[in-house]
Each structure stands twice: as C-alpha cells, then as structure tokens.
Design an enzyme around this catalytic site. Structure first.
Site, mmCIF file in Angstrom:
data_model
loop_
_atom_site.group_PDB
_atom_site.id
_atom_site.type_symbol
_atom_site.label_atom_id
_atom_site.label_comp_id
_atom_site.label_asym_id
_atom_site.label_seq_id
_atom_site.Cartn_x
_atom_site.Cartn_y
_atom_site.Cartn_z
ATOM 1 N N ASP A 29 -19.522 53.435 -18.998
ATOM 2 C CA ASP A 29 -20.754 53.665 -18.229
ATOM 3 C C ASP A 29 -21.083 55.137 -17.953
ATOM 4 O O ASP A 29 -21.452 55.495 -16.827
ATOM 5 C CB ASP A 29 -20.697 52.906 -16.895
ATOM 6 C CG ASP A 29 -20.650 51.391 -17.076
ATOM 7 O OD1 ASP A 29 -20.630 50.914 -18.228
ATOM 8 O OD2 ASP A 29 -20.615 50.676 -16.051
ATOM 9 N N LYS A 127 -23.293 45.307 -20.773
ATOM 10 C CA LYS A 127 -22.791 44.315 -19.816
ATOM 11 C C LYS A 127 -23.695 44.282 -18.600
ATOM 12 O O LYS A 127 -24.401 45.248 -18.318
ATOM 13 C CB LYS A 127 -21.349 44.651 -19.417
ATOM 14 C CG LYS A 127 -21.233 46.020 -18.780
ATOM 15 C CD LYS A 127 -19.797 46.381 -18.486
ATOM 16 C CE LYS A 127 -19.703 47.741 -17.850
ATOM 17 N NZ LYS A 127 -20.402 47.868 -16.562
ATOM 18 N N CYS A 172 -16.293 49.962 -12.256
ATOM 19 C CA CYS A 172 -16.239 49.526 -13.659
ATOM 20 C C CYS A 172 -14.992 50.002 -14.392
ATOM 21 O O CYS A 172 -14.457 49.273 -15.235
ATOM 22 C CB CYS A 172 -17.521 49.924 -14.372
ATOM 23 S SG CYS A 172 -18.936 48.982 -13.749
HETATM 24 C C1 VGL Z 1 -20.960 50.257 -11.637
HETATM 25 C C2 VGL Z 1 -21.681 49.494 -9.615
HETATM 26 C C3 VGL Z 1 -22.680 48.769 -10.223
HETATM 27 C C4 VGL Z 1 -19.996 51.115 -12.391
HETATM 28 C C5 VGL Z 1 -21.949 49.540 -12.278
HETATM 29 O O1 VGL Z 1 -20.292 51.501 -13.547
HETATM 30 O O2 VGL Z 1 -18.915 51.410 -11.830
HETATM 31 N N1 VGL Z 1 -20.823 50.223 -10.323
HETATM 32 N N2 VGL Z 1 -22.802 48.798 -11.561
#
Ligand code: VGL
Ligand code: ZN
Length: 224
Positions: A29, A127, A172
C-alpha cells in the site's frame, strides 16, 4: 536474571537470511492516500519510498499491494450515519475501525506512489474491493474467509520467504505479515521501510503480536 528466563515475547534477534530466488519483497500500500496530503495520511508515509527503492535490487521477486475501495465502502465512516473516522462499528465479520474515505478506485489517492522504482515487480494485488468487507491483509479479507489469491500465486511460484514493507506498519503490513507467517512463509518485516498510523497503542501491539508469532523484525541495512 539467568539466561533460562528468556521472555518469549522478545526472542533473541535472528540473523537476516539474504534474499534468494525463493524470496519475495512484498510492498504494501505505498499509495498517495497514505502519504502526506492523502486522505488517510500516515505520518511521514512517503519516507518509505527511498528506502524501498534502495533495497529493491536485492530482490528478484517483488509483489505490490494496492488498497482499492469502491465509493461507499463499509470501512468508510461516511457510510455509517453518525460515525466519525477512527471510531469503530460492528460489521457482520466483527469490529471494524472506520476510516476517512480513502483509496477509492481510479482516484489519485489510490494510485501507487510514482517515485517507487521497482521495474521488476511482477504482481499488484488489489484488495478491499468488496463493498462490505475490508481487507488489511494481502492474503485474506477481514471476514477471515475470503482469500485474495496471493497465497496460491506465491506457492505456485515456489516462494517460501517474504520480506514485508510499506504502509501502514500496524494495519496492512502487520496483518499481511501475520497471515504470511501462519501460511508457512518465513516472514520478515523491514522496520525502517514502514511507517505507522498508531491508534491507541496499535503500533506496539502489532510488534508484540508479530514477535510472538516468530516474525522477524529487521532493518533495511541488514540486506546485503
Ligand atoms: C490501511 C487502514 C485502512 C493500510 C488500509 O494500508 O494500513 N489502513 N486501509
Ligand atoms: Zn483501506
């Protein structure tokens, strides 16, 4: 204290094995949404980019993940009347932290950081696209039932060891690492190639839980 009273929550540091052809770097991410100016900005999130770019050449196998939500996603506070970001809600699969709207499919917020320099990357796992289910982990959605397919991909390719980095350490990255270790991968988290959200002690809790599962905690400088 004698050597026999070692604390199981803090095992002695292990020597980091050098990445080989059965290893993969998992970059979680690294998207504008989690960097300064993003909708769910992680403090100093963009600082992971040069670290990841520096270690990238040590890996033949690289997989990226991308948080990829439809508008109106169930993890968004705006989808729950009267709820604010960072509060929680009970969803069908359990307690869900509610987030600001972030990483909506096709928006700049959802784009991978353009300065990431990983030309050999082989797969991007998206995702969190099911409207009613979040997915912190790159392996399994938050219902703890729906697989993303990543485990099958890695196992079919003979990958046995994972080095995980990216955003955010305590969500994540940690959920991905915990699933990876449970699924049998020798799993390492590259601490200085991650940054955290840190809600109510979530960062300390994540490191403790990962250590208890035998996940390695390492620094990028330990890669040859
Ligand atoms: C994430 C919160 C919501 C992350 C993704 O990448 O850690 N955290 N969506
Ligand atoms: Zn998300």
């Amino acid at each position: 204290m004698s050597a026999s009273t070692a604390d199981p929550a803090s095992p002695p540091p292990r020597t980091v094995p050098p990445p080989d052809e059965r290893s993969a770097l998992v970059v979680v991410d690294v998207q504008y949404g989690f960097c300064t100016g993003g909708h769910l900005a992680v403090p100093d999130g963009e600082a992971v980019v040069p670290v990841i770019n520096r270690i990238g050449p040590a890996f033949v196998n690289v997989v990226l993940t991308q948080d990829w939500h439809p508008a109106g996603h169930a993890s968004f506070a705006s989808s729950h009347a009267g709820r604010q970001p960072f509060q929680t809600a009970e969803l069908g699969y359990g307690t869900q932290v509610l987030w600001p709207d972030h990483c909506v499919q096709g928006t700049h917020d959802a784009a991978l950081h353009a300065d990431l320099d990983l030309p050999q990357a082989q797969l991007i796992v998206r995702k969190g696209f099911h409207p009613g289910v979040d997915s912190y982990s790159a392996f399994q959605e938050a219902d703890r039932r729906t697989p993303t397919g990543l485990d099958g991909y890695l196992k079919q390719r003979g990958i046995t060891r994972l080095y995980v980095c990216g955003l955010a350490t305590d969500f994540c990255v940690a959920w991905t690492a915990l699933d990876a270790q449970r699924l049998g991968y020798d799993t390492w988290v590259i601490e200085d190639a991650t940054r955290a959200i840190d809600l109510d002690g979530s960062l300390a809790n994540a490191w403790e839980t990962m250590a208890a599962q035998g996940i390695g905690r390492m620094q990028s400088s330990e890669l040859a």
